[in-house]
Structures are given as C-alpha cells and as structure tokens.
Design an enzyme around this catalytic site. Structure first.
Site, PDB file in Angstrom:
ATOM      1  N   PHE A 131       8.750  -0.313  -6.462  1.00  0.00           N
ATOM      2  CA  PHE A 131       9.189   1.061  -6.183  1.00  0.00           C
ATOM      3  C   PHE A 131       8.732   1.645  -5.158  1.00  0.00           C
ATOM      4  CE2 PHE A 131       9.456   5.651  -7.215  1.00  0.00           C
ATOM      5  CZ  PHE A 131      10.730   5.556  -7.411  1.00  0.00           C
ATOM      6  N   ASP A 216       1.657   0.137  -0.421  1.00  0.00           N
ATOM      7  CA  ASP A 216       1.846   1.374  -0.936  1.00  0.00           C
ATOM      8  C   ASP A 216       1.011   1.477  -2.205  1.00  0.00           C
ATOM      9  OD1 ASP A 216       3.211   3.322  -2.717  1.00  0.00           O
ATOM     10  OD2 ASP A 216       5.355   2.567  -2.425  1.00  0.00           O
ATOM     11  N   LYS A 247       1.104  11.108  -4.604  1.00  0.00           N
ATOM     12  CA  LYS A 247       0.664  11.290  -6.423  1.00  0.00           C
ATOM     13  C   LYS A 247      -0.709  12.120  -6.485  1.00  0.00           C
ATOM     14  CE  LYS A 247       4.234   8.879  -8.338  1.00  0.00           C
ATOM     15  NZ  LYS A 247       4.946   7.697  -8.019  1.00  0.00           N
TER      16      LYS A 247
HETATM   17  C1  LIG Z   1       6.118   7.729  -7.055  1.00  0.00           C
HETATM   18  C2  LIG Z   1       6.099   6.432  -6.223  1.00  0.00           C
HETATM   19  C3  LIG Z   1       6.706   6.537  -4.784  1.00  0.00           C
HETATM   20  C4  LIG Z   1       7.570   7.826  -4.413  1.00  0.00           C
HETATM   21  O1  LIG Z   1       6.611   8.841  -4.613  1.00  0.00           O
HETATM   22  P1  LIG Z   1       7.577  10.274  -4.404  1.00  0.00           P
HETATM   23  O2  LIG Z   1       6.592  11.220  -4.326  1.00  0.00           O
HETATM   24  O3  LIG Z   1       8.296  10.296  -5.733  1.00  0.00           O
HETATM   25  O4  LIG Z   1       8.449  10.151  -3.260  1.00  0.00           O
HETATM   26  C5  LIG Z   1       6.411   5.384  -3.893  1.00  0.00           C
HETATM   27  N1  LIG Z   1       5.869   4.543  -4.270  1.00  0.00           N
HETATM   28  C6  LIG Z   1       5.159   4.412  -5.515  1.00  0.00           C
HETATM   29  C7  LIG Z   1       4.337   3.127  -5.775  1.00  0.00           C
HETATM   30  C8  LIG Z   1       5.476   5.387  -6.517  1.00  0.00           C
HETATM   31  O5  LIG Z   1       4.600   5.003  -7.436  1.00  0.00           O
END
Ligand SMILES: *Cc1c(COP(=O)(O)O)cnc(C)c1O
Length: 400
Positions: A131, A216, A247
């Site tokens: 994700f 990521d 986050k």
């Molecule tokens: C939440 C998340 C995103 C996206 O972040 P947003 O602030 O919602 O755009 C991208 N990568 C990972 C691994 C995430 O958990």
C-alpha cells in the site's frame, strides 16, 4: 449527530464520535473512554494531546502559518538536518502526506536514472499486498485491484511481484528497471515484516544492477518498530537510496517527507518538483517537536520492551483461543493477528468493548498503539481481547 449526506461515501465510520484525546485514550462527548490501539492508523505515536506537540503548534500558530517555498522556512532546514543526521539520507523534500512522499520518491528514482543517462530505465518493481497511497501513481504502484477498479487504464511502469519473493524480483529485472520499491513492514497488506536478510539481499541486488532501492516507511517508520526507521534493524547494511515517510513523523499534524542520498537526489533540481504547503511552518514546528520525542532513546527502549511483552501476551491469546486466532505477526508495535473469524466483525466487537483496533489485508486484526503505552495498557487490551475472542467463538469461520 450531524448527518453525513454531503461527505463522499468513501469511508464507513461507526456511530462513536470522539471529541477529546489524552495519551492512549479517546473520549466521546458523554465521557465514554476508549483504549486507542490504532492511534489514527500509526499516526499518533506520541499519543493524543502530547504537551510538547501542543506547545510547538500553539507557539508557531501565533508567529507564522504559511510562506510557500518561494521563501526559506527556517524550521524546514533544521528538521532536514536532523533527519539526515539520523538516517542514510543527505537530502529531504517535505510533503503533506504519505502518498505525496511516495510520489516524490518514485519521481526521484526515475529522474536519477534519467540524469545518469538511462531514460529507458523507468520501471519500478513493487510487491503484492503493498500500500503506497491513493493517488494515481501510488494505486498503480500498490497494484491492489480493488483500488484500481474503475479508474481507467493502469499506468505503465510498475511490475507487481509476489511479496517477499527474492527470485521473482531477480527475474523481473530488465534493462528497463529503474528501482525496487518495498515496505520493510507491510501495514495495510496484512502486517507482514520482511526479514532483515531479505532487505540486505535486495540492497545487494540493486547495487549489482544499478537500481535504486526505495523504501516506503510511511507506516513502519517514526519509531514504530523500535528504531526510528524499520530498515535500521539491518545496521546500515540495507539502507535505501530513497525513502518515503509520513504518518507518525508528524505526530498527528499532516506532513511527510522524501529522504534521499545526494546521488539519488542529484536530478531533482530547481523546477523539477514542488509543493505549495509541503514543509510549511506549522508542520515543521510540530514535526520538529515530534522528531525530538521519537529519537529519545527512552521512548525506543519502551517500544522494544512493550512490543516484546505485547507479542508474548498475544501469543498466549492465540494459544487460549485457537478457534479464533491463527497467528501473531508484525514488528515492534505494529502487530497483527490473522484471524479465523471475520476480522472486521471482531474489530467491531472490540470496539463495542471500548478497545479501538484496525484491520489489514489477509483477514488481520491490526494494532498500532501509541508508542507511549505501558504494560498496564497492554494488560487492559489483552483482557478485552480475551473477552472478545471468547464471544467470537460462536461466529462463522472466515471463508475469504
Ligand atoms: C498510509 C500509507 C501511505 C499513504 O499515506 P497518506 O498520508 O494516506 O497519503 C503510503 N504508504 C504506506 C505504507 C502507508 O501506510
């Protein structure tokens, strides 16, 4: 309760409405208290209403809110220096969200290949279950068919490979490959951690083929696994070239960042990228305060101690409730339990017992509590889960 008629129907919030938070607890208007083991999906790592963050925000609010990147934002320069001192990185681009940070990371990688004379290398190898956000490019990087359906043709340039399959990655590399994009711990995809050795092997593979390694760490960073960034468990032997964070790094204030080595960022010159709000004074003030808290060794020691305790306790729950719990997985305070009953229903049951948890792919109950939790908080959560799993025994088995 106000009606929801004018909001997009993309979310399905429950009836509870929270008006106040304090540490690991959320409160409703009528004073009902909930134990928050999801923390805004791994965002409120320092808990709710943390005095250092509230102080930083209110102080900055009285000074200056927004400048744009036409002008120097002093706190941006200082925070970038701190990020670089604490990581592999030499360069930082600040964003407002995780998806934007991933976008910047992918652009940085392609641009690096471009300026190094390889414009034909644009493909990014990604993982199933990944994700990376909800923008056009990030839904294509994630490759989840549910998130792509109805949004037109898929973007070229992404190859979605089985999770944790080194051979698949190796075999997918061609003269078009630019980069490999991985979450060291998949959050949304089912709370699955990649072994440290896997990260080291992929690092070596990237070096061998001239590819950029992108992590990521939007969810796995910010101290969540007991190190500032999850890949740092490899002790410098699996550092990326580019990394997206967000986050928890903002502690609840919207912000993200793309971190890169000097070499990876060399193509990102004036005019190649930008953001109106990214790196703004309010975000930088809060994120600087959050950074100082997150890099406190006592907090990381707490994460490691509590994570061990919580994992043991959850494994005991698994033993006590074999009809409900299939396995316990994750890393640090990003912990999941794959369930044999429908995880969404079990999450709702937990909520009715005033424990807030989340879900993840693969029928997982996901927990990402604030990093400041105590053993007593874990005991309370375990007592609730014990009750919830007892009640869940009578549910139908999950069948996909
Ligand atoms: C939440 C998340 C995103 C996206 O972040 P947003 O602030 O919602 O755009 C991208 N990568 C990972 C691994 C995430 O958990």
């Amino acid at each position: 309760m106000p009606k929801n008629d004018n909001i997009y129907n993309c979310y399905a919030p429950p009836a509870e409405e929270f008006v106040r938070g304090e540490g690991v607890y959320l409160y409703t208007e009528n004073g009902d208290k909930y134990l928050d083991f999801i923390a805004g999906i791994a965002v409120n790592g320092l808990g709710h209403n943390h005095p250092a963050l509230v102080g930083a925000l209110t102080e900055q609010a009285g000074k200056l809110w927004h400048l744009s990147n036409m002008f120097k934002v002093q706190d941006q320069i200082k925070l970038a220096e701190k990020y670089c001192a604490a990581s592999f990185a030499d360069k930082v681009f600040f964003t407002n969200s995780g998806a934007e940070a991933v976008e910047c990371a992918m652009k940085t990688a392609r641009r690096c290949q471009f300026v190094e004379g390889h414009p034909e290398r644009y493909e990014i190898l990604t993982s199933k279950g990944a994700f990376h956000g909800r923008t056009f490019a990030t839904i294509n990087a994630g490759g989840n068919p549910k998130y792509l359906e109805g949004f037109g043709p898929e973007l070229p340039g992404f190859i979605n490979l089985p999770f944790g399959d080194f051979e698949a990655i190796k075999n997918a590399i061609s003269d078009k490959t630019a980069a490999i994009l991985l979450e060291p711990v998949q959050g949304e995809g089912g709370v699955r951690a990649l072994p440290v050795q896997f990260l080291k092997d992929v690092r070596a593979l990237c070096d061998e083929h001239g590819l950029l390694l992108i992590y990521d760490e939007v969810q796995s960073g910010a101290g969540r696994t007991g190190k500032l960034f999850a890949h740092q468990w490899a002790d410098g032997q699996a550092d990326p070239d580019v990394m997206a964070v967000a986050k928890g790094m903002g502690g609840g204030f919207p912000m993200g960042a793309c971190l890169a080595t000097e070499r990876a960022a060399e193509g990102m010159v004036v005019g190649t990228h930008g953001s109106t709000y990214g790196g703004g004074p309010l975000a930088m003030a809060v994120a600087s305060a959050a950074f100082d808290e997150l890099t406190n060794p006592e907090l990381m020691a707490n994460v490691n101690k509590i994570a061990n305790f919580m994992t043991q306790q959850f494994e005991r729950l698994q033993q006590d409730h074999p009809e409900v719990v299939e396995d316990v997985r994750g890393k640090g305070l990003l912990i999941g339990m794959k369930l044999k009953k429908k995880a969404l229903d079990v999450r709702n049951l937990a909520r009715a017992h005033k424990l807030l948890a989340g879900n993840a792919g693969d029928n997982v109950l996901r927990m990402a509590p604030p990093l400041i939790i105590s053993e007593d908080n874990v005991r309370d959560a375990v007592a609730i889960l014990d009750q919830v799993f007892t009640e869940a025994k009578s549910m139908d088995d999950f069948d996909g």
